[in-house]
Design a protein around this motif. Structure first.
Motif, PDB file in Angstrom:
ATOM      1  N   ARG A 289       0.827  -1.204   0.000  1.00  0.00           N
ATOM      2  CA  ARG A 289       0.000   0.000   0.000  1.00  0.00           C
ATOM      3  C   ARG A 289       0.867   1.262   0.000  1.00  0.00           C
ATOM      4  NH1 ARG A 289      -3.945  -2.203   2.467  1.00  0.00           N
ATOM      5  NH2 ARG A 289      -2.949  -2.316   4.489  1.00  0.00           N
ATOM      6  N   GLU A 290       1.946   1.267   0.798  1.00  0.00           N
ATOM      7  CA  GLU A 290       2.818   2.441   0.850  1.00  0.00           C
ATOM      8  C   GLU A 290       3.571   2.630  -0.470  1.00  0.00           C
ATOM      9  OE1 GLU A 290       6.553   4.356   3.267  1.00  0.00           O
ATOM     10  OE2 GLU A 290       5.182   3.054   4.343  1.00  0.00           O
TER      11      GLU A 290
ATOM     12  N   ASN B  29       2.609   1.663  -3.413  1.00  0.00           N
ATOM     13  CA  ASN B  29       1.605   2.140  -4.372  1.00  0.00           C
ATOM     14  C   ASN B  29       1.342   3.631  -4.173  1.00  0.00           C
ATOM     15  OD1 ASN B  29      -0.405   1.716  -6.458  1.00  0.00           O
ATOM     16  ND2 ASN B  29      -1.907   2.054  -4.831  1.00  0.00           N
ATOM     17  N   GLN B  30       1.217   4.064  -2.923  1.00  0.00           N
ATOM     18  CA  GLN B  30       0.975   5.478  -2.616  1.00  0.00           C
ATOM     19  C   GLN B  30       2.127   6.345  -3.125  1.00  0.00           C
ATOM     20  OE1 GLN B  30      -1.659   6.955  -1.452  1.00  0.00           O
ATOM     21  NE2 GLN B  30      -0.795   8.977  -1.138  1.00  0.00           N
ATOM     22  N   ILE B  31       3.346   5.917  -2.915  1.00  0.00           N
ATOM     23  CA  ILE B  31       4.522   6.677  -3.355  1.00  0.00           C
ATOM     24  C   ILE B  31       4.571   6.755  -4.879  1.00  0.00           C
ATOM     25  CG2 ILE B  31       7.053   6.632  -3.472  1.00  0.00           C
ATOM     26  CD1 ILE B  31       6.963   5.486  -0.576  1.00  0.00           C
TER      27      ILE B  31
ATOM     28  N   MET C  68       2.165   6.528  -6.995  1.00  0.00           N
ATOM     29  CA  MET C  68       1.047   7.287  -7.553  1.00  0.00           C
ATOM     30  C   MET C  68       1.111   8.781  -7.227  1.00  0.00           C
ATOM     31  SD  MET C  68      -0.325   4.951  -9.210  1.00  0.00           S
ATOM     32  CE  MET C  68      -1.902   5.465  -9.803  1.00  0.00           C
ATOM     33  N   THR C  69       1.846   9.171  -6.176  1.00  0.00           N
ATOM     34  CA  THR C  69       1.794  10.578  -5.758  1.00  0.00           C
ATOM     35  C   THR C  69       3.126  11.323  -5.863  1.00  0.00           C
ATOM     36  OG1 THR C  69       2.197   9.997  -3.443  1.00  0.00           O
ATOM     37  CG2 THR C  69      -0.108  10.132  -4.168  1.00  0.00           C
ATOM     38  N   LYS C  70       4.220  10.621  -6.042  1.00  0.00           N
ATOM     39  CA  LYS C  70       5.522  11.274  -6.096  1.00  0.00           C
ATOM     40  C   LYS C  70       6.177  11.040  -7.452  1.00  0.00           C
ATOM     41  CE  LYS C  70       6.390  11.287  -1.195  1.00  0.00           C
ATOM     42  NZ  LYS C  70       5.340  12.109  -0.828  1.00  0.00           N
ATOM     43  N   ARG C  71       7.131  11.882  -7.765  1.00  0.00           N
ATOM     44  CA  ARG C  71       7.869  11.707  -9.014  1.00  0.00           C
ATOM     45  C   ARG C  71       8.890  10.594  -8.824  1.00  0.00           C
ATOM     46  NH1 ARG C  71      12.156  15.400 -11.925  1.00  0.00           N
ATOM     47  NH2 ARG C  71      12.110  14.319 -13.924  1.00  0.00           N
TER      48      ARG C  71
END
Length: 165
Positions: free
Chosen positions: A138-139, A141-143, A145-148
């Motif tokens: 989950r982490e 995936n979050q990184i 999807m939200t960070k370059r």
């Protein structure tokens, strides 16, 4: 017993070395670990499960504790079995410890968790209470999807921790 384990965590924060912790391995902590064990699990080479061990719980725990205190406790060999690997026709090796070894490992894990938990980074997920591989995924995936992100490295460590072959 929770307060006893909290004492270990306080010692670990206060001092560079934590010593004299074996008194936390006692009858109460071993019985609590027995209660925590899941019923119906596979048996190790000793052929003992939670139910049969619990039939003479007091006697078994006293015997185990005596062996631990006089350093005659020896972990038994781990029973090796193979289970199907998800999405494959190959088998995955699985080690099943004896029931007493599960109890000793559980109590020792609680002690070591108290000593080392505050030394781990938040992004470390391996074998930690309240963290799982699903949390790690989950982490990541979050990184993604939200960070370059410039690079993603996918490393296959097939067989790295197992026997050669």
């Amino acid at each position: 017993m929770a307060n006893a384990f909290e004492e270990i965590a306080l010692q670990a924060e206060k001092h560079n070395k934590v010593q004299t912790i074996m008194h936390y391995v006692n009858k109460e902590s071993l019985i609590m670990e027995h209660i925590k064990q899941t019923s119906g699990k596979a048996m190790g080479i000793d052929g003992v499960n939670k139910e049969t061990y619990g039939e003479q719980l007091e006697e078994n725990i006293d015997n185990l504790l005596a062996r631990m205190k006089n350093f005659s406790y020896k972990p038994q060999a781990v029973r090796r079995t193979y289970i199907p690997k998800a999405g494959s026709d190959k088998l995955r090796p699985l080690g099943i410890p004896s029931y007493e070894d599960k109890l000793v490992q559980g109590v020792m894990r609680k002690i070591l968790d108290q000593i080392y938990e505050n030394k781990f980074y938040d992004f470390s997920y391996g074998f930690r209470e309240g963290k799982s591989c699903h949390d790690a995924i989950r982490e990541v995936n979050q990184i993604i999807m939200t960070k370059r992100i410039n690079f993603i490295v996918d490393a296959d460590i097939k067989g790295f921790f197992g026997a050669p072959g």
